[in-house]
Write an enzyme that holds these catalytic residues in place. Sequence first.
Site, PDB file in Angstrom:
ATOM      1  N   GLU A 271      17.703   3.127  40.453  1.00  0.00           N
ATOM      2  CA  GLU A 271      17.203   2.238  39.392  1.00  0.00           C
ATOM      3  C   GLU A 271      18.278   2.015  38.323  1.00  0.00           C
ATOM      4  OE1 GLU A 271      13.772   4.274  37.853  1.00  0.00           O
ATOM      5  OE2 GLU A 271      12.601   3.982  39.684  1.00  0.00           O
ATOM      6  N   PRO A 272      19.408   1.424  38.666  1.00  0.00           N
ATOM      7  CA  PRO A 272      20.484   1.260  37.674  1.00  0.00           C
ATOM      8  C   PRO A 272      20.164   0.166  36.658  1.00  0.00           C
ATOM      9  CG  PRO A 272      21.074   0.177  39.739  1.00  0.00           C
ATOM     10  CD  PRO A 272      19.761   0.872  39.990  1.00  0.00           C
ATOM     11  N   GLY A 273      20.451   0.442  35.406  1.00  0.00           N
ATOM     12  CA  GLY A 273      20.301  -0.569  34.356  1.00  0.00           C
ATOM     13  C   GLY A 273      21.641  -0.847  33.703  1.00  0.00           C
ATOM     14  N   ARG A 310      22.988   0.208  18.857  1.00  0.00           N
ATOM     15  CA  ARG A 310      23.444   1.409  19.569  1.00  0.00           C
ATOM     16  C   ARG A 310      24.333   2.323  18.723  1.00  0.00           C
ATOM     17  NH1 ARG A 310      25.653   2.334  23.682  1.00  0.00           N
ATOM     18  NH2 ARG A 310      24.182   3.862  24.446  1.00  0.00           N
ATOM     19  N   CYS A 340      19.780  -4.321   4.309  1.00  0.00           N
ATOM     20  CA  CYS A 340      19.651  -3.565   3.060  1.00  0.00           C
ATOM     21  C   CYS A 340      19.916  -2.077   3.216  1.00  0.00           C
ATOM     22  CB  CYS A 340      18.255  -3.787   2.506  1.00  0.00           C
ATOM     23  SG  CYS A 340      17.000  -3.183   3.649  1.00  0.00           S
ATOM     24  N   TYR A 369      20.759  -2.811  26.820  1.00  0.00           N
ATOM     25  CA  TYR A 369      20.200  -2.184  25.622  1.00  0.00           C
ATOM     26  C   TYR A 369      20.771  -2.812  24.346  1.00  0.00           C
ATOM     27  CZ  TYR A 369      18.984   0.965  29.377  1.00  0.00           C
ATOM     28  OH  TYR A 369      18.513   1.466  30.573  1.00  0.00           O
TER      29      TYR A 369
END
Length: 412
Positions: A271-273, A310, A340, A369
């Site tokens: 299941e590579p993302g 990130r 802010c 991501y």
Amino acid sequence: MLTVRPEPSLDPQLLAEIVREHGTPAYVYDARVLDGNVRRWVEAVGDPSRVCYAVKANYNLAVLARLASHGIGFEASTVGEMARALAAGIAPGRIVLGGVPKSPQAVAVGIGRGLDLVVLQAAHEVEAAIEASTSLSGAPARVGLRVRPGIRAGAHPSLETGRADAKFGFGPSEIRDAWEALSRTDGLRPTTLAFHLGSGLDSLTPYEAAIDVLLGIVGDLEASGRPVRELDLGGGLGVAYGDTGSDLEPADLVRIVDERLAGSGLTTRYEPGRSIAARAGTLVTRVLYRRERDGHPALVCDGGFTDFGRYSLYGAQHRIEPLEGRLEGPETVEVLGPTCESGDKLGTGRRLHGVQPGDLLAVRDVGAYGFVMASNYNARPRPAEVLVDDGGWKVVRQRESLEDLWRGETVG
Ligand code: LLP
């Protein structure tokens, strides 16, 4: 074996042209990099249906459709991700509902939808699946169980998911009862044991340790007459985001896995993302102004942690390059966002001394991501997304409008 970091594929002139028309900040994805990364996985695994892209990494519909053209599968961790995959034209039979905490309703949707596989990861999910299966007609639904193998994968603490104290999955001693309960049903067919050790791993060793734990469970289930057909090894391969280092290769992972499983009769699924999407994306942001901050130069940009989180979340230092000009000077420049909060940063310690207000910066390797974790904090519309291909480029998600910010709300 390690590979050398590829050079960025999106050239500065093209990026400048895109943001001249569509403004900053903007995400730009290179479809050719997506293609190349999928091919590396498919060649390594040998069967596209056993490569299930983790939809959460980047679920723009155009990105999903592009990846789908390679014949791969898709792992959705929520009903929302499943719905996005379906909206991109992907058939239910190519979708896995993954082993992330789910409500009973979500399990029931997955079981009733004719998916390739539903991975269950807590007792209440097993109960919900059994309940939902009673109203199925036709072939039994394939299900799997996520195991928490108790392995430290060496990832950022927030991204470790296979440790003994993680919230995900069943401990090895809890699998047998759940598997037997699933096996006793008419409507469900348990085929798969799954794990996901964590994300951004820089070593393959944790996979070997986890497989050994799973093989112990497989042997135990086999002995009780309930064989396991498949292991789902999740995602996890890291990308070297900085100026040095290299990425882990799918082929190296598949080789060690296949060696470990030789003679077991088990098939595998991945299941590579990140390893598919990260290198394909660049965030282009414009420098609003410069200031000295605690004696260090800082660039304040129109893109910040609401667009790309990130650094703020994990301290991840992605390459940041001026679109014109070169990296120069000592590693002292901070790259700040406009919101802010003082913690709103894209990176620190950069050689960006020649950069002036109005210049464009490219934050690299943000295809995974990135946009998916963007927020509307400070009522900031989320950026546009653009897909580049040999034939040119196309906006595949419009920048949000101000009206988008209060869609669905009422005054009083
Ligand atoms: N399978 C499961 C069950 C997962 O939970 C994940 C990621 C994947 C596959 C894909 O893992 P990958 O190949 O991308 O490492 N927001 C974080 C990443 C969180 C990933 C969570 N699960 C980041 O920005 O690093």
